[in-house]
Enzyme design. Structure first.
Site, PDB file in Angstrom:
ATOM      1  N   SER A 163       0.810  -1.214   0.000  1.00 36.51           N
ATOM      2  CA  SER A 163       0.000   0.000   0.000  1.00 36.51           C
ATOM      3  C   SER A 163       0.840   1.259   0.000  1.00 36.51           C
ATOM      4  CB  SER A 163      -0.908   0.023   1.241  1.00 36.51           C
ATOM      5  OG  SER A 163      -0.129   0.019   2.418  1.00 36.51           O
ATOM      6  N   CYS A 164       2.151   1.125   0.013  1.00 35.80           N
ATOM      7  CA  CYS A 164       3.006   2.306   0.114  1.00 35.80           C
ATOM      8  C   CYS A 164       4.282   2.116  -0.665  1.00 35.80           C
ATOM      9  CB  CYS A 164       3.338   2.599   1.576  1.00 35.80           C
ATOM     10  SG  CYS A 164       4.438   4.005   1.784  1.00 35.80           S
TER      11      CYS A 164
END
Length: 286
Positions: A121-122
């Protein structure tokens, strides 16, 4: 079994009755998007580990290295290969790729300070500081006129959705699509990580010798974060559109780069946060 999806037995609970005080229980199989680690090695040395959906791994690694400011031309990437490995059941794994650089490409000085793990997610939380990701772009997007009709730009989320095969089966992946200015789809990639989906698109373009991606639009299925604007800038993409909202830092970077950034693109309307001059609106009464 596909490397992109797996089946798991689930229990489905459903509230019934006007008061919702009763429930139905059923058992069935559900299809899930696969998430596995991928270790990226550069010239034999471990560089990063990211969680991703398997598939188009070479595109992912190539695009990741573009996003890290290491590559800008296909000649700088000499080779990529899977490193051998087996899982606990003795099956061959494909979760380590070694990229060999050529043509004077070098790792950034900050590589020794980089954290090893990056979540799905990052894409920038694996760097030591914000300074480490403020890289010098190889391509200029501000001077790319890239005129696009409002109707075309607003239609891209639906066109993207039409081709999301893994999402249709799982409901659990992001998508990034590269379009030309007429709305023709050039490349679509899906992944559990939205930054991975973009890296796979950029990596495809690098390996096809298409960088910089002048006169193109990157449409993403989620929000527009700083990292996605940065990835688009480093690939020379002049227009980025997102289904959801941008962050303040994403807007700041888009303005500095001269990139058109649109958000809340929902088929009939969108918000423009920077360089709206590229978007051609229909003539009054037309």
């Amino acid at each position: 079994m596909s490397r992109l999806t797996q089946r798991r037995r689930i229990t489905r609970l459903t509230l019934v009755g006007s008061g919702g005080d009763a429930r139905q229980r059923s058992s069935r199989e559900d299809v899930l998007a696969v998430e596995e680690p991928l270790e990226v090695r550069v010239n034999g040395e471990s560089f990063s580990v990211t969680m991703r959906t398997p598939g188009q791994d070479f595109d992912l690694v190539a695009g990741f290295l573009v996003s890290e400011g290491i590559l800008a031309h296909p000649d700088s990437l000499a080779a990529m290969r899977y490193c051998s490995g087996v899982d606990e059941d003795g099956h061959q794994t494909y979760n380590v790729i070694d990229a060999r650089l050529a043509g004077g490409a070098r790792l950034p000085a900050s590589v020794s300070a980089r954290q090893v793990y990056t979540s799905s997610s990052c894409g920038i939380c694996g760097t030591a500081s914000i300074d480490a990701v403020s890289k010098v772009a190889h391509f200029v997007v501000a001077d790319d006129p890239a005129p696009i009709g409002l109707g075309v730009l607003a239609s891209l989320p639906d066109r993207l959705r039409e081709h999301q095969e893994v999402f249709d089966r799982t409901g659990g992946v992001h998508a990034a699509g590269l379009f030309d200015l007429t709305g023709e789809l050039l490349c679509l990639r899906e992944d559990v990580g939205r930054h991975n989906a973009v890296d796979k698109v950029v990596g495809w373009a690098l390996r096809e010798g298409r960088l910089p991606l002048r006169g193109t639009v990157l449409q993403v299925s989620g929000r527009a974060s700083f990292e996605l604007v940065q990835k688009a800038q480093l690939a020379g993409i002049p227009i980025l559109a997102a289904v959801s909202a941008p962050s303040s830092l994403a807007v700041d970077l888009a303005n500095r780069a001269g990139m058109t950034l649109a958000g809340f693109s929902r088929g009939s309307s969108l918000n423009v946060y920077s360089r709206g001059d590229r978007i051609r609106e229909p003539a009054a009464g037309g």
